[in-house]
Design an enzyme around this catalytic site. Structure first.
Site, short mmCIF file in Angstrom:
data_model
loop_
_atom_site.label_atom_id
_atom_site.label_comp_id
_atom_site.label_asym_id
_atom_site.label_seq_id
_atom_site.Cartn_x
_atom_site.Cartn_y
_atom_site.Cartn_z
N ARG A 1 49.71 74.26 -2.24
CA ARG A 1 49.79 75.70 -2.03
C ARG A 1 48.38 76.28 -1.98
NH1 ARG A 1 53.92 74.88 -0.32
NH2 ARG A 1 55.98 75.73 -0.82
N HIS B 1 49.46 74.80 8.20
CA HIS B 1 50.62 74.53 7.35
C HIS B 1 51.63 73.64 8.09
CE1 HIS B 1 52.83 76.32 3.66
NE2 HIS B 1 53.23 75.08 3.88
#
Length: 312
Positions: A227, A275
């Site tokens: 993250r 991502h």
């Protein structure tokens, strides 16, 4: 009879995949948009879909008993005020191979000096410098859940030394040394590669900060696939600009998409991806739901159960 609400951008395909499994006693209803009308919401006791979508209906399903996330991260379902009186499971078990391919694709590119050889080719220059190797290098895994365990197994294939930093567990046989709690800096000291695989929680917020970066050797590379909130981006930019670490591979960020004016775009020895380290492979996620559904019927523990207090 269990009644399942599938709420996902891929809801129709998930419904088709689940129908092929011929799950006993299950009936399902599939929608793509949480704003669509949900018929007889009190009848649904199971929920399946992306956390960003299912968070909009969790509060309107009074008989909800279990929700299966199609993501590994479930942060949208952990916001203050969200209900917690049901079982929540995530999809962390389906991403290990894809994450390993991403991480070791870059590790091999870095260790073998591939970029400099491509540059030599473009310059018609015969480059006889010897390549490096991953063998006997030290890999540090910041987080050793199911994805971290897969990375550790792959590292052992390359005969790397593997360290793991976790909150509690020590059940991965491919980790040589475990570190916990206040031993974070000891864990990071001397690493050749640091891979962050942590969830986004208050405990992990900016865990990779200036102090941690300062104990990494100048040749060390940082890879973040967990993250973006784990990383102090300002401290990283400074460390890279001052050549205090070797480089960084970043797939997740505090703000996504990464703004065009963000300094990371112009920071030396930095690889940025959007991502995409692992994608949702629908058959794998459907298989996970099917396995958990059968466990649910038998009253057995479900795979990937989330602890609401820990956040993962």
């Amino acid at each position: 009879m269990p009644r399942l609400l599938i709420l996902s951008q891929d809801a129709i395909e998930y419904k088709r995949l689940l129908s092929l499994a011929d799950l006993p006693g299950l009936s399902s209803y599939a929608i793509k948009d949480p704003m669509d009308t949900i018929p007889c919401s009190e009848e649904f006791d199971l929920l399946f879909g992306e956390p960003a979508l299912i968070r909009n209906v969790v509060g309107s399903l009074p008989n909800l008993r279990w929700a299966q996330s199609t993501w590994a991260g479930v942060e949208p379902l952990l916001k203050p005020g969200m209900r917690r009186d049901y079982t929540l499971t995530n999809a962390r078990f389906v991403y290990g191979q894809q994450m390993s391919e991403y991480v070791f694709g870059y590790l091999l590119l870095i260790a073998r000096g591939t970029l400099s050889r491509l540059q030599a080719q473009q310059e018609a220059r015969w480059d006889i410098s010897l390549p490096g190797t991953l063998r006997r290098k030290t890999l540090g895994l910041l987080g050793v859940g199911s994805i971290g365990a897969h990375l550790a197994s792959t590292a052992c294939h390359f005969r790397m030394h593997v360290r793991g930093y976790t909150r509690f567990s020590e059940n991965c046989p491919d980790i040589e040394t475990y570190y916990h709690g206040e031993n974070l800096l000891e864990f990071a000291t001397g690493l050749d590669y640091l891979v962050c695989v942590l969830p986004g929680t208050q405990a992990t917020h900016k865990l990779v900060d200036a102090r941690l970066l300062a104990v990494l050797p100048p040749h060390a590379w940082l890879i973040n696939i967990g993250r973006g909130t784990t990383l102090d981006e300002t401290a990283l930019v400074q460390a890279l600009n001052e050549r205090r670490i070797g480089g960084a591979v970043l797939d997740v960020f505090q703000q996504e998409p990464l703004p065009p004016d963000h300094p990371l775009w112009r920071t030396p020895n930095t690889f940025i991806t959007a991502h995409v380290a692992a994608k949702n492979y629908l058959p794998d996620i459907a298989d996970l739901f099917c396995d958990n559904y059968l466990r649910f019927l038998r009253g057995e523990p479900l795979r990937g159960q989330v602890d609401f207090d820990l956040g993962y």
